[in-house]
Design an enzyme around this catalytic site. Structure first.
Site, short mmCIF file in Angstrom:
data_model
loop_
_atom_site.label_atom_id
_atom_site.label_comp_id
_atom_site.label_asym_id
_atom_site.label_seq_id
_atom_site.Cartn_x
_atom_site.Cartn_y
_atom_site.Cartn_z
N LYS A 1 19.58 112.35 17.49
CA LYS A 1 19.45 113.40 18.51
C LYS A 1 18.82 114.62 17.82
O LYS A 1 19.51 115.61 17.54
CB LYS A 1 20.85 113.76 19.01
CG LYS A 1 21.04 113.78 20.51
CD LYS A 1 22.39 114.39 20.83
CE LYS A 1 23.34 113.43 21.46
NZ LYS A 1 24.64 114.06 21.81
N ARG B 1 34.58 103.14 23.30
CA ARG B 1 33.94 102.53 22.13
C ARG B 1 33.58 101.07 22.39
O ARG B 1 32.66 100.54 21.79
CB ARG B 1 34.88 102.60 20.91
CG ARG B 1 35.17 104.01 20.42
CD ARG B 1 35.84 103.97 19.05
NE ARG B 1 36.46 105.22 18.66
CZ ARG B 1 35.84 106.24 18.10
NH1 ARG B 1 34.54 106.19 17.85
NH2 ARG B 1 36.48 107.34 17.78
N LYS C 1 34.98 106.64 12.94
CA LYS C 1 35.12 105.31 13.49
C LYS C 1 33.85 104.83 14.16
O LYS C 1 33.66 103.63 14.37
CB LYS C 1 36.24 105.30 14.53
CG LYS C 1 37.59 105.69 14.01
CD LYS C 1 38.58 105.77 15.21
CE LYS C 1 39.89 106.37 14.77
NZ LYS C 1 40.74 106.71 15.90
N GLU D 1 25.65 105.21 10.09
CA GLU D 1 26.20 106.18 11.05
C GLU D 1 25.90 105.74 12.48
O GLU D 1 24.91 105.05 12.73
CB GLU D 1 25.54 107.55 10.82
CG GLU D 1 26.45 108.59 10.21
CD GLU D 1 27.52 109.14 11.15
OE1 GLU D 1 28.02 108.43 12.04
OE2 GLU D 1 27.87 110.32 10.98
N ASP D 2 26.74 106.17 13.41
CA ASP D 2 26.47 105.89 14.82
C ASP D 2 25.39 106.82 15.36
O ASP D 2 24.45 106.38 16.01
CB ASP D 2 27.76 105.97 15.65
CG ASP D 2 28.52 107.29 15.50
OD1 ASP D 2 28.13 108.13 14.66
OD2 ASP D 2 29.52 107.48 16.22
N ASP E 1 23.53 113.99 14.81
CA ASP E 1 23.48 115.03 15.84
C ASP E 1 23.16 116.37 15.16
O ASP E 1 22.01 116.61 14.82
CB ASP E 1 24.84 115.01 16.56
CG ASP E 1 24.92 115.90 17.78
OD1 ASP E 1 23.90 116.08 18.45
OD2 ASP E 1 26.01 116.41 18.08
N ASP F 1 32.45 107.21 21.05
CA ASP F 1 33.56 107.51 21.94
C ASP F 1 33.40 108.84 22.66
O ASP F 1 32.62 109.70 22.25
CB ASP F 1 34.85 107.61 21.13
CG ASP F 1 34.90 108.89 20.28
OD1 ASP F 1 33.97 109.10 19.48
OD2 ASP F 1 35.85 109.68 20.44
N PHE G 1 25.42 113.69 25.95
CA PHE G 1 26.53 113.07 25.25
C PHE G 1 26.60 111.60 25.64
O PHE G 1 26.72 111.27 26.82
CB PHE G 1 27.84 113.78 25.56
CG PHE G 1 28.92 113.43 24.58
CD1 PHE G 1 28.97 114.02 23.33
CD2 PHE G 1 29.88 112.48 24.90
CE1 PHE G 1 29.95 113.67 22.41
CE2 PHE G 1 30.87 112.13 23.99
CZ PHE G 1 30.91 112.72 22.75
P1 IMP Z 1 27.03 115.63 13.52
O1 IMP Z 1 27.93 115.95 12.36
O2 IMP Z 1 26.95 116.78 14.49
O3 IMP Z 1 25.68 115.12 13.13
O4 IMP Z 1 27.77 114.55 14.38
C1 IMP Z 1 27.99 113.31 13.94
C2 IMP Z 1 29.18 112.68 14.61
O5 IMP Z 1 29.50 113.29 15.87
C3 IMP Z 1 28.84 111.27 14.95
O6 IMP Z 1 29.18 110.43 13.89
C4 IMP Z 1 29.64 111.01 16.20
O7 IMP Z 1 30.91 110.52 15.86
C5 IMP Z 1 29.78 112.34 16.86
N1 IMP Z 1 28.80 112.51 17.97
C6 IMP Z 1 27.71 113.30 18.01
N2 IMP Z 1 27.05 113.18 19.18
C7 IMP Z 1 27.75 112.29 19.91
C8 IMP Z 1 27.56 111.72 21.22
O8 IMP Z 1 26.61 111.99 21.98
N3 IMP Z 1 28.51 110.81 21.61
C9 IMP Z 1 29.57 110.44 20.83
N4 IMP Z 1 29.77 110.94 19.61
C10 IMP Z 1 28.87 111.86 19.15
MG MG Z 2 33.02 110.32 17.28
#
Ligand code: IMP
Ligand code: MG
Length: 184
Positions: free
Chosen positions: A134, A168, A46, A102-103, A106, A162, A155
């Site tokens: 990040k 959000r 989302k 993507e938001d 990470d 969220d 975070f």
């Molecule tokens: P990844 O798979 O670890 O790269 O994470 C991606 C997803 O994790 C993002 O699309 C977010 O929904 C969530 N996410 C990662 N870091 C944060 C954060 O600092 N705040 C909120 N959501 C996060």
């Molecule tokens: Mg999330």
């Protein structure tokens, strides 16, 4: 007046004005790259919904939009490493130029999984656009083609992102007070 949610925010990392200025630049950059290519903006739900809404309006290129929903967090602040599709594509993406929206990038688990998935579905090209990056937490060999802001290893919430499905609708990017995570 401080809202109920704002009382839980420790600090603002990126203001509304900074977000809007940068998203406008990103839209113009995508226009230059995709003019005449009829790209498909593909939002990862989302978290991307607010960014997606602003980005597509900042990029007046002939295009259409699609969404996929994934989950990997289960209400924690660190990725479980497993990515699950909870709402799949509703259209054929064979031969399409995808702009994945993507938001935040990470660990890279989500996008590494999705990139592979979209390739097997026949995408012609994949461009990864993320609002936030990040890089300090990356465990997968993946990077964004276009990124809005690099953020430290904290975070963050707001502008679609969220914590346990909340915050959000905060209009900027902020960091929560530590006690919020321990007391819910
Ligand atoms: P990844 O798979 O670890 O790269 O994470 C991606 C997803 O994790 C993002 O699309 C977010 O929904 C969530 N996410 C990662 N870091 C944060 C954060 O600092 N705040 C909120 N959501 C996060
Ligand atoms: Mg999330």
């Amino acid at each position: 007046m401080k809202s109920e949610m704002e009382a839980n925010i420790l600090k603002v990392l990126i203001t509304e004005e900074e977000l809007h200025r940068r998203v406008a630049e990103m839209g113009e950059e995508l226009y230059r790259r995709f003019e005449g290519k009829n790209p498909l903006f593909l939002g990862v739900l989302k978290g991307s919904f607010v960014f997606m809404a602003d980005l597509v309006r900042a990029c007046q290129v002939k295009s259409d939009v699609e969404f996929i929903a994934v989950s990997s967090y289960q209400n924690a602040t660190a990725s479980s490493g497993r990515v699950q599709i909870t709402h799949d594509l509703q259209q054929d993406i064979t031969g399409r130029h995808l702009i994945i929206v993507e938001d935040i990038l990470d660990s890279g688990n989500t996008l590494a999984f999705l990139r592979q998935y979209f390739l097997t579905k026949g995408a012609a090209s994949i461009t990864i656009v993320t609002l936030l990056d990040k890089p300090s937490r990356r465990t997968k060999a993946i990077s964004a083609d276009l990124s809005g802001f690099t953020v430290p290893d904290e975070f963050v919430v707001g502008y679609g992102l969220d914590y346990a499905q909340q915050y959000r609708n905060v209009p900027y990017i902020g960091v929560l007070k530590p006690e919020v995570y321990t007391h819910g």
